[in-house]
Design an enzyme around this catalytic site. Structure first.
Site, PDB file in Angstrom:
ATOM      1  N   LYS A 119       0.821  -1.374   0.020  1.00  0.00           N
ATOM      2  CA  LYS A 119       0.009   0.045  -0.132  1.00  0.00           C
ATOM      3  C   LYS A 119       1.000   1.368  -0.012  1.00  0.00           C
ATOM      4  O   LYS A 119       0.396   2.251  -0.152  1.00  0.00           O
ATOM      5  CB  LYS A 119      -0.833  -0.068   1.217  1.00  0.00           C
ATOM      6  N   GLY A 120       2.180   1.063   0.470  1.00  0.00           N
ATOM      7  CA  GLY A 120       3.128   2.071   0.913  1.00  0.00           C
ATOM      8  C   GLY A 120       3.263   3.097  -0.579  1.00  0.00           C
ATOM      9  O   GLY A 120       3.405   4.370  -0.115  1.00  0.00           O
ATOM     10  N   GLU A 146       7.589   1.845  -6.335  1.00  0.00           N
ATOM     11  CA  GLU A 146       7.711   1.470  -5.186  1.00  0.00           C
ATOM     12  C   GLU A 146       7.750   2.512  -4.141  1.00  0.00           C
ATOM     13  O   GLU A 146       8.609   3.536  -4.377  1.00  0.00           O
ATOM     14  CB  GLU A 146       8.641   0.381  -4.842  1.00  0.00           C
ATOM     15  N   ASP A 147       7.701   2.261  -2.744  1.00  0.00           N
ATOM     16  CA  ASP A 147       8.145   3.320  -1.898  1.00  0.00           C
ATOM     17  C   ASP A 147       9.268   3.291  -1.349  1.00  0.00           C
ATOM     18  O   ASP A 147      10.251   4.274  -1.211  1.00  0.00           O
ATOM     19  CB  ASP A 147       7.133   3.532  -0.767  1.00  0.00           C
ATOM     20  N   ASP A 161      14.441  -2.007   0.602  1.00  0.00           N
ATOM     21  CA  ASP A 161      15.363  -2.067   1.805  1.00  0.00           C
ATOM     22  C   ASP A 161      16.397  -3.348   1.631  1.00  0.00           C
ATOM     23  O   ASP A 161      17.381  -2.879   1.022  1.00  0.00           O
ATOM     24  CB  ASP A 161      14.169  -2.291   2.916  1.00  0.00           C
ATOM     25  N   LYS A 179      17.341   2.196   0.824  1.00  0.00           N
ATOM     26  CA  LYS A 179      18.154   2.309   2.050  1.00  0.00           C
ATOM     27  C   LYS A 179      19.357   1.679   1.677  1.00  0.00           C
ATOM     28  O   LYS A 179      19.502   0.674   0.869  1.00  0.00           O
ATOM     29  CB  LYS A 179      17.499   1.225   2.975  1.00  0.00           C
ATOM     30  N   PHE A 230      14.292   3.241  10.194  1.00  0.00           N
ATOM     31  CA  PHE A 230      12.855   2.845   9.717  1.00  0.00           C
ATOM     32  C   PHE A 230      12.444   4.294   9.671  1.00  0.00           C
ATOM     33  O   PHE A 230      12.513   5.229  10.145  1.00  0.00           O
ATOM     34  CB  PHE A 230      12.254   2.228  10.808  1.00  0.00           C
ATOM     35  N   VAL A 231      11.623   4.422   8.482  1.00  0.00           N
ATOM     36  CA  VAL A 231      11.094   5.576   8.012  1.00  0.00           C
ATOM     37  C   VAL A 231       9.459   5.442   7.899  1.00  0.00           C
ATOM     38  O   VAL A 231       9.112   4.423   7.614  1.00  0.00           O
ATOM     39  CB  VAL A 231      11.763   6.307   6.844  1.00  0.00           C
ATOM     40  N   ASP A 247       4.231   3.543   6.336  1.00  0.00           N
ATOM     41  CA  ASP A 247       3.457   3.258   7.630  1.00  0.00           C
ATOM     42  C   ASP A 247       4.353   2.404   8.791  1.00  0.00           C
ATOM     43  O   ASP A 247       5.367   1.921   8.291  1.00  0.00           O
ATOM     44  CB  ASP A 247       2.233   2.457   7.529  1.00  0.00           C
ATOM     45  N   ARG A 280       1.168   7.352   7.798  1.00  0.00           N
ATOM     46  CA  ARG A 280       1.082   7.398   6.101  1.00  0.00           C
ATOM     47  C   ARG A 280       0.760   8.779   5.691  1.00  0.00           C
ATOM     48  O   ARG A 280       0.891   9.123   4.588  1.00  0.00           O
ATOM     49  CB  ARG A 280       0.014   6.311   5.720  1.00  0.00           C
TER      50      ARG A 280
HETATM   51  P1  IMP Z   1      12.730  -5.103   1.456  1.00  0.00           P
HETATM   52  O1  IMP Z   1      11.836  -6.341   0.966  1.00  0.00           O
HETATM   53  O2  IMP Z   1      13.302  -5.402   2.560  1.00  0.00           O
HETATM   54  O3  IMP Z   1      13.278  -4.251   0.298  1.00  0.00           O
HETATM   55  O4  IMP Z   1      11.330  -4.302   2.140  1.00  0.00           O
HETATM   56  C1  IMP Z   1      10.331  -3.846   1.237  1.00  0.00           C
HETATM   57  C2  IMP Z   1       9.224  -3.193   1.687  1.00  0.00           C
HETATM   58  O5  IMP Z   1       9.172  -3.222   3.321  1.00  0.00           O
HETATM   59  C3  IMP Z   1       8.991  -1.901   1.340  1.00  0.00           C
HETATM   60  O6  IMP Z   1       7.770  -2.139   0.144  1.00  0.00           O
HETATM   61  C4  IMP Z   1       8.198  -1.257   2.486  1.00  0.00           C
HETATM   62  O7  IMP Z   1       6.733  -1.723   2.558  1.00  0.00           O
HETATM   63  C5  IMP Z   1       8.666  -2.088   3.485  1.00  0.00           C
HETATM   64  N1  IMP Z   1       9.713  -1.029   4.224  1.00  0.00           N
HETATM   65  C6  IMP Z   1      11.173  -1.250   4.311  1.00  0.00           C
HETATM   66  N2  IMP Z   1      11.637  -0.507   5.067  1.00  0.00           N
HETATM   67  C7  IMP Z   1      10.770   0.465   5.453  1.00  0.00           C
HETATM   68  C8  IMP Z   1      10.753   1.579   6.411  1.00  0.00           C
HETATM   69  O8  IMP Z   1      11.740   2.041   6.905  1.00  0.00           O
HETATM   70  N3  IMP Z   1       9.492   1.955   6.461  1.00  0.00           N
HETATM   71  C9  IMP Z   1       8.266   1.485   6.066  1.00  0.00           C
HETATM   72  N4  IMP Z   1       8.231   0.450   5.337  1.00  0.00           N
HETATM   73  C10 IMP Z   1       9.319  -0.336   4.991  1.00  0.00           C
HETATM   74 MG    MG Z   2       5.892  -1.629   0.240  1.00  0.00          MG
END
Ligand code: IMP
Ligand code: MG
Length: 175
Positions: free
Chosen positions: A41-42, A97-98, A101, A129, A150-151, A157, A163
């Site tokens: 949703k982000g 994508e938001d 990470d 990140k 974490f943001v 969210d 959000r």
């Molecule tokens: P990844 O699979 O570790 O790259 O995580 C990506 C997903 O985790 C993103 O689509 C976000 O929904 C969530 N996410 C990762 N880091 C953050 C953060 O700092 N704040 C909020 N959501 C995050």
């Molecule tokens: Mg996401």
């Protein structure tokens, strides 16, 4: 446990950067059928601002990336939002994508989408990140690189909250 928010990226800086990304996407895709695949949703707030500044025709679709276990870490398991297949064969696809990470979510999503036969497949993420050991993902459009913290805000969210913040803040949890 108390929560503190520390401003990281202002609404003004986001607005400026989103306009630049939209301009880049517009210039790169002139004449090509374009689909934006928005990750729920982000990314919805980012996508809403981005798409209103893209100056060429495109269609949108949504996917949901679901993760298991702790809320701040993803397993990289990706589920499409609907049981029908996305109709992206032959389309130039940009995944919106938001935040990337660990990159597990994006890696799994790209693998799923690649099987549907897009003409091209690129990533547009507002945030990346800087994490050691993250999956290596080729990101064509990136808003900002941020430290490994974490943001929240601008669509992102913590337990479904924050959000609605106009800018992006670090979330600090004090015990
Ligand atoms: P990844 O699979 O570790 O790259 O995580 C990506 C997903 O985790 C993103 O689509 C976000 O929904 C969530 N996410 C990762 N880091 C953050 C953060 O700092 N704040 C909020 N959501 C995050
Ligand atoms: Mg996401």
């Amino acid at each position: 446990m108390t929560e503190k928010l520390r401003p990281l990226i202002s609404a003004r800086r986001i607005k400026k950067r989103v306009a630049e990304l939209a301009e880049q996407i517009t210039a790169d895709h002139d004449g090509a059928p374009l689909t934006l695949v928005i990750v729920l949703k982000g990314a919805t707030v980012f996508a809403a601002d981005l798409m209103r500044q893209i100056g060429i025709p495109f269609v949108i679709d949504f996917v949901r990336a679901s993760s298991y276990g702790k809320t701040t870490r993803s397993s990289g398991s990706v589920v499409l939002s609907e049981d029908r297949q996305l109709d992206i064969a032959g389309h130039h696809v940009i995944v919106v994508e938001d935040i990337v990470d660990t990159g597990l979510t994006m890696a799994a999503l790209l693998e799923t989408l690649r099987r549907l036969g897009p003409a091209s497949l690129d990533v547009c993420t507002l945030l990346r990140k800087q994490v050691t050991g993250a999956a290596s993902i080729d990101i064509r459009y990136q808003g900002f690189a941020i430290p490994d913290e974490f943001v929240v805000g601008y669509g992102m969210d913590y337990a479904e909250r924050h959000r609605n913040l106009a800018g992006i803040s670090k979330l600090i949890l004090d015990k």
